[in-house]
Design a protein around this motif. Structure first.
Motif, PDB file in Angstrom:
ATOM      1  N   GLU A  55       0.848  -1.192   0.000  1.00  0.00           N
ATOM      2  CA  GLU A  55       0.000   0.000   0.000  1.00  0.00           C
ATOM      3  C   GLU A  55       0.887   1.248   0.000  1.00  0.00           C
ATOM      4  OE1 GLU A  55      -3.264  -0.268  -0.201  1.00  0.00           O
ATOM      5  OE2 GLU A  55      -3.181  -2.455  -0.108  1.00  0.00           O
ATOM      6  N   ILE A  56       0.649   2.155  -0.942  1.00  0.00           N
ATOM      7  CA  ILE A  56       1.536   3.303  -1.134  1.00  0.00           C
ATOM      8  C   ILE A  56       0.779   4.624  -1.027  1.00  0.00           C
ATOM      9  CG2 ILE A  56       3.042   4.482  -2.779  1.00  0.00           C
ATOM     10  CD1 ILE A  56       3.660   1.684  -3.984  1.00  0.00           C
ATOM     11  N   VAL A  57       1.362   5.551  -0.257  1.00  0.00           N
ATOM     12  CA  VAL A  57       0.860   6.913  -0.165  1.00  0.00           C
ATOM     13  C   VAL A  57       2.012   7.842  -0.536  1.00  0.00           C
ATOM     14  CG1 VAL A  57      -0.278   8.661   1.261  1.00  0.00           C
ATOM     15  CG2 VAL A  57      -0.628   6.223   1.766  1.00  0.00           C
ATOM     16  N   VAL A  58       1.754   8.785  -1.438  1.00  0.00           N
ATOM     17  CA  VAL A  58       2.768   9.741  -1.864  1.00  0.00           C
ATOM     18  C   VAL A  58       2.311  11.138  -1.440  1.00  0.00           C
ATOM     19  CG1 VAL A  58       4.050  10.703  -3.814  1.00  0.00           C
ATOM     20  CG2 VAL A  58       3.379   8.288  -3.837  1.00  0.00           C
ATOM     21  N   VAL A  59       3.118  11.801  -0.621  1.00  0.00           N
ATOM     22  CA  VAL A  59       2.779  13.134  -0.121  1.00  0.00           C
ATOM     23  C   VAL A  59       3.719  14.137  -0.792  1.00  0.00           C
ATOM     24  CG1 VAL A  59       2.397  14.551   1.929  1.00  0.00           C
ATOM     25  CG2 VAL A  59       2.156  12.051   2.082  1.00  0.00           C
ATOM     26  N   VAL A  60       3.148  15.040  -1.580  1.00  0.00           N
ATOM     27  CA  VAL A  60       3.939  15.961  -2.397  1.00  0.00           C
ATOM     28  C   VAL A  60       3.789  17.398  -1.887  1.00  0.00           C
ATOM     29  CG1 VAL A  60       4.343  16.844  -4.737  1.00  0.00           C
ATOM     30  CG2 VAL A  60       3.617  14.465  -4.397  1.00  0.00           C
ATOM     31  N   ALA A  61       4.898  18.091  -1.780  1.00  0.00           N
ATOM     32  CA  ALA A  61       4.871  19.482  -1.341  1.00  0.00           C
ATOM     33  C   ALA A  61       4.118  20.339  -2.352  1.00  0.00           C
ATOM     34  CB  ALA A  61       6.296  20.014  -1.180  1.00  0.00           C
ATOM     35  N   GLY A  62       3.481  21.382  -1.867  1.00  0.00           N
ATOM     36  CA  GLY A  62       2.794  22.307  -2.751  1.00  0.00           C
ATOM     37  C   GLY A  62       3.780  23.164  -3.517  1.00  0.00           C
ATOM     38  N   ALA A  63       3.282  23.856  -4.533  1.00  0.00           N
ATOM     39  CA  ALA A  63       4.138  24.724  -5.342  1.00  0.00           C
ATOM     40  C   ALA A  63       4.615  25.906  -4.514  1.00  0.00           C
ATOM     41  CB  ALA A  63       3.364  25.220  -6.564  1.00  0.00           C
ATOM     42  N   ASN A  64       5.867  26.289  -4.724  1.00  0.00           N
ATOM     43  CA  ASN A  64       6.435  27.464  -4.073  1.00  0.00           C
ATOM     44  C   ASN A  64       6.307  28.636  -5.042  1.00  0.00           C
ATOM     45  OD1 ASN A  64       7.999  29.452  -2.880  1.00  0.00           O
ATOM     46  ND2 ASN A  64       9.551  28.013  -2.134  1.00  0.00           N
ATOM     47  N   VAL A  65       5.282  29.433  -4.839  1.00  0.00           N
ATOM     48  CA  VAL A  65       4.978  30.511  -5.776  1.00  0.00           C
ATOM     49  C   VAL A  65       6.150  31.469  -5.929  1.00  0.00           C
ATOM     50  CG1 VAL A  65       3.452  32.451  -6.272  1.00  0.00           C
ATOM     51  CG2 VAL A  65       2.532  30.360  -5.266  1.00  0.00           C
ATOM     52  N   ALA A  66       6.850  31.721  -4.841  1.00  0.00           N
ATOM     53  CA  ALA A  66       7.947  32.693  -4.875  1.00  0.00           C
ATOM     54  C   ALA A  66       9.077  32.249  -5.788  1.00  0.00           C
ATOM     55  CB  ALA A  66       8.482  32.924  -3.467  1.00  0.00           C
ATOM     56  N   GLN A  67       9.175  30.929  -6.009  1.00  0.00           N
ATOM     57  CA  GLN A  67      10.265  30.412  -6.820  1.00  0.00           C
ATOM     58  C   GLN A  67       9.835  30.048  -8.238  1.00  0.00           C
ATOM     59  OE1 GLN A  67      12.048  27.166  -4.673  1.00  0.00           O
ATOM     60  NE2 GLN A  67      12.760  28.481  -3.028  1.00  0.00           N
ATOM     61  N   ASP A  68       8.550  30.271  -8.554  1.00  0.00           N
ATOM     62  CA  ASP A  68       8.073  29.934  -9.891  1.00  0.00           C
ATOM     63  C   ASP A  68       8.761  30.799 -10.941  1.00  0.00           C
ATOM     64  OD1 ASP A  68       6.425  27.970  -9.080  1.00  0.00           O
ATOM     65  OD2 ASP A  68       4.545  29.101  -9.232  1.00  0.00           O
ATOM     66  N   ASP A  69       8.864  30.262 -12.130  1.00  0.00           N
ATOM     67  CA  ASP A  69       9.418  31.049 -13.238  1.00  0.00           C
ATOM     68  C   ASP A  69       8.489  32.227 -13.535  1.00  0.00           C
ATOM     69  OD1 ASP A  69      10.487  28.061 -14.940  1.00  0.00           O
ATOM     70  OD2 ASP A  69      11.606  29.422 -13.611  1.00  0.00           O
ATOM     71  N   ASP A  70       9.001  33.212 -14.256  1.00  0.00           N
ATOM     72  CA  ASP A  70       8.168  34.326 -14.694  1.00  0.00           C
ATOM     73  C   ASP A  70       6.980  33.786 -15.478  1.00  0.00           C
ATOM     74  OD1 ASP A  70      11.047  36.426 -15.370  1.00  0.00           O
ATOM     75  OD2 ASP A  70       9.890  36.130 -13.515  1.00  0.00           O
ATOM     76  N   ASP A  71       5.929  34.569 -15.563  1.00  0.00           N
ATOM     77  CA  ASP A  71       4.720  34.153 -16.263  1.00  0.00           C
ATOM     78  C   ASP A  71       5.059  33.779 -17.694  1.00  0.00           C
ATOM     79  OD1 ASP A  71       1.551  35.789 -17.043  1.00  0.00           O
ATOM     80  OD2 ASP A  71       2.200  33.693 -17.134  1.00  0.00           O
ATOM     81  N   ILE A  72       4.843  32.523 -18.021  1.00  0.00           N
ATOM     82  CA  ILE A  72       5.189  32.069 -19.369  1.00  0.00           C
ATOM     83  C   ILE A  72       3.976  32.077 -20.288  1.00  0.00           C
ATOM     84  CG2 ILE A  72       7.122  30.667 -18.582  1.00  0.00           C
ATOM     85  CD1 ILE A  72       5.346  28.218 -18.845  1.00  0.00           C
ATOM     86  N   SER A  73       2.842  32.580 -19.780  1.00  0.00           N
ATOM     87  CA  SER A  73       1.659  32.640 -20.637  1.00  0.00           C
ATOM     88  C   SER A  73       1.870  33.590 -21.814  1.00  0.00           C
ATOM     89  CB  SER A  73       0.430  33.073 -19.831  1.00  0.00           C
ATOM     90  OG  SER A  73       0.603  34.374 -19.303  1.00  0.00           O
ATOM     91  N   ILE A  74       2.895  34.446 -21.720  1.00  0.00           N
ATOM     92  CA  ILE A  74       3.181  35.362 -22.827  1.00  0.00           C
ATOM     93  C   ILE A  74       3.632  34.586 -24.066  1.00  0.00           C
ATOM     94  CG2 ILE A  74       3.769  37.310 -21.339  1.00  0.00           C
ATOM     95  CD1 ILE A  74       6.707  36.654 -21.767  1.00  0.00           C
TER      96      ILE A  74
END
Length: 319
Positions: free
Chosen positions: A258-277
């Protein structure tokens, strides 16, 4: 079943151990001994657990001989068959799972309305966590039937408690889709979530799921891998997704249980610049290329990290 039980007519949601049988609570044992019916995912699995704690799954010998419906739990993946027979007492262990819940739910609610007590258990842990039990609870509320929790073990909460990741905000995701496309699509929708994420995964898909997480979330995202919690050979491994993939691949034992994977949330401060451009470019690339190739070419053109563009391409596909 000739007369209502002494216990109050109620639907009890009873937690059972996830591995170590010592985690079974006295309260749970007491309730399971007294209720008229125990609804469970697999009658064979639950029968062994109940037998261990001396919980009789047959009705009182003093019951009048009557016509009752006996639910025979067949092999996994098959539908249960019902047979009617006259017998002394009754079978208090009823199969309740995704394949028969539509049929069993009204029967169970009717039993409670007639004054009988019912307990719902899962194969392991707290019911309604990745099982169809919510349909029964929903029906109970709709019918005005009392619902009462008998608390105990939960693999998701146990994993969170040892993960070493923020626990003030978290989301239980459960099992990801079995196929790669569906899995990546769901992970893409979770990429920017800042709370801790809790996943369940099947052993035969664990490597593929971790690789997709690393692709979408990034290989450096923190993660805690929990396997066979409370059992003899439990694993609690805190690392990054990239490191965890190598750890699991190197040891076949980590691909079992039986496996449970606990993943840290995104660190907004370290995200790349907005790439939607770069969306127009990415959408044009998607017209002729696969997501992987579009990400690689897009990285060469824009200078943005390939993983970040890959994530954005997945998001664009869902829009």
């Amino acid at each position: 079943m000739s007369s209502p039980t002494a216990m109050p007519a109620c639907l009890y949601i009873v937690a059972t151990p996830i591995g170590n049988l010592s985690d079974m609570t006295p309260h749970a044992i007491d309730v399971l001994k007294q209720v008229a019916i125990i609804a469970c995912e697999d009658t064979r699995t639950s029968g062994k657990l109940l037998s261990h704690f001396g919980i009789n799954t047959k009705g009182s010998k003093d019951d009048d001989t009557e016509e009752v419906t006996v639910h025979n739990n067949k092999n996994d993946g098959e539908n249960d068959s019902d047979s009617t027979a006259k017998q002394k007492g009754h079978n208090k262990l009823w199969a309740y799972h995704e394949h028969n819940s539509a049929i069993q739910t009204p029967k169970i609610i009717e039993m409670i309305e007639q004054g009988h007590s019912v307990a719902l258990i899962s194969d392991a842990g707290t019911p309604l966590i990745s099982d169809p039990g919510y349909q029964l609870v929903q029906a109970a509320h709709a019918a005005g039937v009392r619902v009462s929790p008998i608390i105990g073990a939960s693999a998701a909460i146990a994993a969170l408690s040892v993960a070493g990741l923020p626990s003030d905000r978290f989301s239980f995701i459960g099992f990801l889709p079995a196929k790669t496309h569906g899995r990546q699509k769901q992970l893409a929708a979770l990429h920017s979530r800042t709370e801790t994420l809790i996943f369940y995964e099947a052993p035969h898909r664990i490597i593929a799921s971790l690789e997709d997480m690393a692709t979408v979330f990034g290989a450096e995202r923190e993660v805690t891998f929990c396997r066979e919690l409370t059992k003899t050979f439990e694993t609690v491994n805190k690392s990054t997704l990239g490191e965890l993939i190598e750890f699991v691949k190197a040891d076949d034992n980590q691909q079992r249980g039986e496996i449970v994977v606990v993943v840290a949330g995104a660190n907004v401060a370290q995200d790349d610049d907005d790439i939607s451009i770069h969306d127009k470019l990415l959408q044009r690339l998607l017209e002729d290329l696969s997501v992987k190739k579009a990400a690689a070419l897009g990285a060469d053109i824009t200078g943005v990290k390939k993983n970040a563009l890959y994530q954005r391409l997945l998001e664009l596909q869902t829009q």
